[in-house]
Structures are given as structure tokens and as C-alpha cells.
Design an enzyme around this catalytic site. Structure first.
Site, mmCIF file in Angstrom:
data_model
loop_
_atom_site.group_PDB
_atom_site.id
_atom_site.type_symbol
_atom_site.label_atom_id
_atom_site.label_comp_id
_atom_site.label_asym_id
_atom_site.label_seq_id
_atom_site.Cartn_x
_atom_site.Cartn_y
_atom_site.Cartn_z
ATOM 1 N N GLY A 80 0.816 -1.208 0.000
ATOM 2 C CA GLY A 80 0.000 0.000 0.000
ATOM 3 C C GLY A 80 0.851 1.260 0.000
ATOM 4 O O GLY A 80 0.400 2.340 -0.358
ATOM 5 N N THR A 82 3.042 4.308 -0.863
ATOM 6 C CA THR A 82 3.096 5.094 -2.098
ATOM 7 C C THR A 82 4.403 5.881 -2.154
ATOM 8 O O THR A 82 5.213 5.839 -1.238
ATOM 9 C CB THR A 82 1.913 6.086 -2.174
ATOM 10 O OG1 THR A 82 1.953 6.951 -1.028
ATOM 11 C CG2 THR A 82 0.591 5.338 -2.239
ATOM 12 N N HIS A 136 -4.999 15.662 1.910
ATOM 13 C CA HIS A 136 -4.670 14.650 2.907
ATOM 14 C C HIS A 136 -4.240 15.330 4.199
ATOM 15 O O HIS A 136 -3.937 16.513 4.248
ATOM 16 C CB HIS A 136 -3.532 13.733 2.417
ATOM 17 C CG HIS A 136 -3.960 12.738 1.385
ATOM 18 N ND1 HIS A 136 -4.013 13.033 0.040
ATOM 19 C CD2 HIS A 136 -4.388 11.451 1.512
ATOM 20 C CE1 HIS A 136 -4.430 11.965 -0.625
ATOM 21 N NE2 HIS A 136 -4.669 10.995 0.235
ATOM 22 N N LYS A 140 1.232 13.549 5.894
ATOM 23 C CA LYS A 140 1.564 12.823 4.669
ATOM 24 C C LYS A 140 2.804 13.398 4.027
ATOM 25 O O LYS A 140 2.900 14.582 3.777
ATOM 26 C CB LYS A 140 0.390 12.882 3.689
ATOM 27 C CG LYS A 140 0.650 12.069 2.386
ATOM 28 C CD LYS A 140 -0.584 11.926 1.548
ATOM 29 C CE LYS A 140 -0.319 11.149 0.270
ATOM 30 N NZ LYS A 140 0.235 9.784 0.536
ATOM 31 N N THR A 147 -2.572 8.103 -5.329
ATOM 32 C CA THR A 147 -3.873 8.045 -5.999
ATOM 33 C C THR A 147 -3.973 9.126 -7.066
ATOM 34 O O THR A 147 -4.473 8.887 -8.160
ATOM 35 C CB THR A 147 -5.006 8.231 -4.975
ATOM 36 O OG1 THR A 147 -4.862 7.279 -3.930
ATOM 37 C CG2 THR A 147 -6.371 8.080 -5.631
HETATM 38 N N1 LIG Z 1 -2.669 2.238 -0.916
HETATM 39 C C1 LIG Z 1 -3.533 2.730 -0.019
HETATM 40 O O1 LIG Z 1 -4.747 2.435 -0.056
HETATM 41 C C2 LIG Z 1 -3.024 3.613 1.061
HETATM 42 C C3 LIG Z 1 -1.692 3.932 1.094
HETATM 43 N N2 LIG Z 1 -1.172 4.637 2.140
HETATM 44 C C4 LIG Z 1 0.290 4.820 2.145
HETATM 45 O O2 LIG Z 1 0.808 4.029 3.200
HETATM 46 C C5 LIG Z 1 2.012 4.620 3.691
HETATM 47 C C6 LIG Z 1 1.913 4.773 5.194
HETATM 48 O O3 LIG Z 1 0.960 5.776 5.472
HETATM 49 P P1 LIG Z 1 0.547 6.013 7.009
HETATM 50 O O4 LIG Z 1 -0.119 4.796 7.533
HETATM 51 O O5 LIG Z 1 -0.168 7.329 7.084
HETATM 52 O O6 LIG Z 1 1.978 6.176 7.673
HETATM 53 P P2 LIG Z 1 2.430 6.167 9.214
HETATM 54 O O7 LIG Z 1 3.631 7.041 9.289
HETATM 55 O O8 LIG Z 1 1.264 6.419 10.102
HETATM 56 O O9 LIG Z 1 2.878 4.644 9.439
HETATM 57 C C7 LIG Z 1 3.981 4.128 8.800
HETATM 58 C C8 LIG Z 1 4.607 3.083 9.692
HETATM 59 O O10 LIG Z 1 5.744 2.572 9.016
HETATM 60 C C9 LIG Z 1 6.791 2.333 9.940
HETATM 61 N N3 LIG Z 1 8.037 2.915 9.435
HETATM 62 C C10 LIG Z 1 8.396 4.210 9.421
HETATM 63 N N4 LIG Z 1 9.628 4.353 8.881
HETATM 64 C C11 LIG Z 1 10.037 3.094 8.554
HETATM 65 C C12 LIG Z 1 11.210 2.552 7.964
HETATM 66 N N5 LIG Z 1 12.222 3.355 7.595
HETATM 67 N N6 LIG Z 1 11.279 1.216 7.750
HETATM 68 C C13 LIG Z 1 10.262 0.421 8.116
HETATM 69 N N7 LIG Z 1 9.113 0.858 8.691
HETATM 70 C C14 LIG Z 1 9.012 2.181 8.905
HETATM 71 C C15 LIG Z 1 6.410 2.956 11.273
HETATM 72 O O11 LIG Z 1 6.252 1.895 12.213
HETATM 73 P P3 LIG Z 1 7.315 1.587 13.385
HETATM 74 O O12 LIG Z 1 7.900 2.897 13.815
HETATM 75 O O13 LIG Z 1 6.505 0.908 14.433
HETATM 76 O O14 LIG Z 1 8.333 0.673 12.753
HETATM 77 C C16 LIG Z 1 5.083 3.658 11.017
HETATM 78 O O15 LIG Z 1 4.133 3.415 12.035
HETATM 79 C C17 LIG Z 1 2.184 5.924 2.920
HETATM 80 O O16 LIG Z 1 3.029 5.706 1.823
HETATM 81 C C18 LIG Z 1 0.775 6.205 2.408
HETATM 82 O O17 LIG Z 1 0.745 6.991 1.225
HETATM 83 C C19 LIG Z 1 -1.941 5.094 3.181
HETATM 84 C C20 LIG Z 1 -3.287 4.836 3.180
HETATM 85 C C21 LIG Z 1 -3.938 4.088 2.094
HETATM 86 O O1 LIG Z 2 -1.139 8.866 2.956
HETATM 87 C C1 LIG Z 2 -2.376 8.613 3.006
HETATM 88 O O2 LIG Z 2 -3.112 8.816 3.994
HETATM 89 C C2 LIG Z 2 -2.979 8.026 1.778
HETATM 90 N N1 LIG Z 2 -2.173 7.757 0.784
HETATM 91 C C3 LIG Z 2 -2.548 7.094 -0.426
HETATM 92 C C4 LIG Z 2 -2.091 7.928 -1.622
HETATM 93 O O3 LIG Z 2 -0.939 8.443 -1.549
HETATM 94 O O4 LIG Z 2 -2.863 8.016 -2.594
HETATM 95 C C5 LIG Z 2 -3.984 6.636 -0.457
HETATM 96 C C6 LIG Z 2 -4.956 7.411 0.366
HETATM 97 O O5 LIG Z 2 -5.372 8.571 -0.345
HETATM 98 C C7 LIG Z 2 -4.441 7.771 1.727
#
Ligand SMILES: NC(=O)C1=CN([C@@H]2O[C@H](COP(=O)(O)OP(=O)(O)OC[C@H]3O[C@@H](n4cnc5c(N)ncnc54)[C@H](OP(=O)(O)O)[C@@H]3O)[C@@H](O)[C@H]2O)C=CC1
Ligand SMILES: O=C(O)C1=N[C@H](C(=O)O)C[C@H](O)C1
Length: 242
Positions: A80, A82, A136, A140, A147
Site C-alpha cells: 500500500g 506510495t 490529505h 503525509k 492516488t
Molecule cells: N494504498 C492505499 O490504499 C493507502 C496507502 N497509504 C500509504 O501508506 C504509507 C503509510 O501511510 P501512514 O499509515 O499514514 O503512515 P504512518 O507514518 O502512520 O505509518 C507508517 C509506519 O511505518 C513504519 N516505518 C516508518 N519508517 C520506517 C522505515 N524506515 N522502515 C520500516 N518501517 C518504517 C512505522 O512503524 P514503526 O515505527 O513501528 O516501525 C510507522 O508506524 C504511505 O506511503 C501512504 O501513502 C496510506 C493509506 C492508504
Molecule cells: O497517505 C495517506 O493517507 C494516503 N495515501 C494514499 C495515496 O498516496 O494516494 C492513499 C490514500 O489517499 C491515503
């Protein structure tokens, strides 16, 4: 299934953990700084030994290592994350030689529908100006969103040409016909909004998707993990498993 979740402590990964557990899947919650009940990401190889899939919502720079670990463990890899660069994409292609790999910029089924509607709208109105706005939360990193890039690619496909992507506007310039404006907003806790505007002489068509909860992304990602389980190695799109 036993789902390993990278990014399990994050905004989206934590929703994936909740969704998986609601479906009675066993979960291996991975973190770089694991709490009670979580597994150390540094021991990813061991964590994947007993997993049936790896679901990844972390950061793009982690993708190559995660992809290699999934391939080594022989488990499907659902991505997931991006903002993937060429190195990350190459790592996904390499892993897809061994396991099913599915990367999607947005796992919300409504966004898959938006992509179809945007293609149809642009095909019906090829002479209309297109402008994209995405919004967003203020945490982010990447811009424009993954998307948004998928939507821009869909507009190009429907127009039959690669439009010039103009990021924001300032100064004294007239809009070119072969241009698409891309506007990015980062504010508050917005889960994810994407709007495509098609404007012609005296009329506007606005197509919008808004995620009200990250659970919608989590549900799609867990769906993907469930449906990749019996697939052959290779690259898959989310639409392949809808
Ligand atoms: N495709 C989709 O439908 C969606 C995609 N996304 C994408 O997902 C990604 C994460 O978004 P989001 O959940 O807001 O991010 P967050 O920052 O909330 O979470 C990311 C997690 O990744 C871990 N992390 C951070 N740095 C590293 C690293 N260098 N190596 C390994 N793990 C790491 C951390 O966990 P810890 O510190 O515990 O290791 C952290 O909790 C983004 O790229 C976003 O665009 C988000 C929503 C929907
Ligand atoms: O970072 C987010 O939150 C999300 N990232 C994805 C993107 O980069 O399109 C998907 C969703 O919009 C949420």
C-alpha cells in the site's frame, strides 16, 4: 490466514491489523520498536516463516528489503506504500518472479470506481480542461498522492496523450490546452480526498472521492491478501482481485 503487517503501528497499518483480526486472521504485527505482542521488523525473515502474506504500509525506502523478504519466504506481498521510486518498483518486479505482488496506490473500492468514471468522463469530454485536487492529513510525506498519480495516468490514457502536469499555479501565465493542473492540500486529519474537475464552455463536471476512515483502505488490502493466496507469481493490480 496468518498476515504479517509491516507498518502495524501506523495510521493505516493499525487499521489493517484491526480489520484482519475482525476477520479472524492471525496477525504478525511488525514494528522497528516492538511493544508487547508485536514482532521486531529486524527479524522480518523469521516473522514471515509462518506467514501466509505480507501487507506493507510503511515507507518507500523500505520496499526493496520487504519485497526481497517476501520473495525469500515465498509469501504474497501486498503493498500500500506510495511514493515508490524506480528502485522500489524494480524490487517489486524482481519479487514478482517468485511470489504474487500487488501494489495499489489506493485500496478503497470507491477509488477504483472513480478511476473508471474519470476515464469515461474524459473520453466523453476530450476537449474539456482537466484539473485535479487532492487533500490529505498534515502527516503525509509524499505529494502528489499515489492516488493522484493514478488518476493523472487515467486522464492521459483517456485523452490519448501525456498532458503537461502543472503543479500549482502562480505568476502571469495562460493555461495551455494540453495541461492538467495538479493541486495538493495538506491539513488536519483528512483521510484522503481526490477531485477531478472537467470544465468546458459553460459547464463543469466534478468527480470526487472522499475516504471517511482508513478502514476502507484496510478492508481492500486484506481482501487483496486473501485473494492473492492461490495466485501464481507475478505482478497484479487491485482490479485483478476485486
Ligand atoms: N494504498 C492505499 O490504499 C493507502 C496507502 N497509504 C500509504 O501508506 C504509507 C503509510 O501511510 P501512514 O499509515 O499514514 O503512515 P504512518 O507514518 O502512520 O505509518 C507508517 C509506519 O511505518 C513504519 N516505518 C516508518 N519508517 C520506517 C522505515 N524506515 N522502515 C520500516 N518501517 C518504517 C512505522 O512503524 P514503526 O515505527 O513501528 O516501525 C510507522 O508506524 C504511505 O506511503 C501512504 O501513502 C496510506 C493509506 C492508504
Ligand atoms: O497517505 C495517506 O493517507 C494516503 N495515501 C494514499 C495515496 O498516496 O494516494 C492513499 C490514500 O489517499 C491515503
Amino acid at each position: 490466514m496468518r498476515l504479517a503487517v509491516a507498518g502495524a503501528t501506523g495510521r493505516t497499518g493499525s487499521e489493517v491489523v484491526a480489520e484482519a483480526r475482525d476477520r479472524d486472521h492471525a496477525v504478525v504485527a511488525l514494528s522497528r520498536d516492538p511493544d508487547e505482542g508485536e514482532h521486531d521488523l529486524a527479524d522480518l525473515d523469521a516473522a514471515l516463516d509462518a506467514a501466509d502474506a505480507l501487507v506493507d504500509f510503511t515507507v518507500p525506502e523500505a520496499t526493496p528489503d520487504h519485497a526481497a523478504a517476501a520473495a525469500d519466504a515465498g509469501v504474497p506481498y501486498v503493498v500500500g506504500t506510495t511514493g515508490l521510486d524506480d528502485e522500489a518498483e524494480a524490487a517489486l518486479d524482481a519479487a514478482a518472479g517468485t511470489v504474487p505482488v500487488l501494489a495499489a496506490s489506493n485500496f478503497a473500492k470507491g477509488v477504483q470506481a472513480l478511476l473508471r468514471v474519470v476515464r469515461a468522463g474524459v473520453e466523453a469530454l476530450p476537449e474539456y480542461d482537466a484539473e485535479l485536487t487532492e487533500t490529505h492529513h498534515d502527516g503525509k510525506r509524499d505529494a502528489p498522492s499515489g492516488t493522484a498519480v493514478s488518476l493523472l495516468d487515467a486522464i492521459d490514457e483517456a485523452r490519448g496523450e501525456a498532458l503537461d502536469r502543472t503543479y500549482g499555479r502562480e505568476g502571469d501565465h495562460l493555461r495551455e490546452a494540453a495541461e492538467v493542473g495538479v493541486h495538493v492540500r495538506r491539513a488536519g486529519t483528512v483521510r484522503g480526498e481526490h477531485e477531478v474537475l472537467l470544465a468546458g464552455d459553460d459547464e463543469v463536471l466534478t468527480l470526487t472521492h472522499r475516504a471517511e476512515s482508513r478502514r476502507v483502505f484496510a478492508a481492500g488490502a486484506v481482501d487483496a491478501a486473501e485473494r492473492l493466496a492461490d495466485r501464481e507469481a507475478g505482478r497484479y493490480d487491485f482490479t485483478d482481485v476485486l
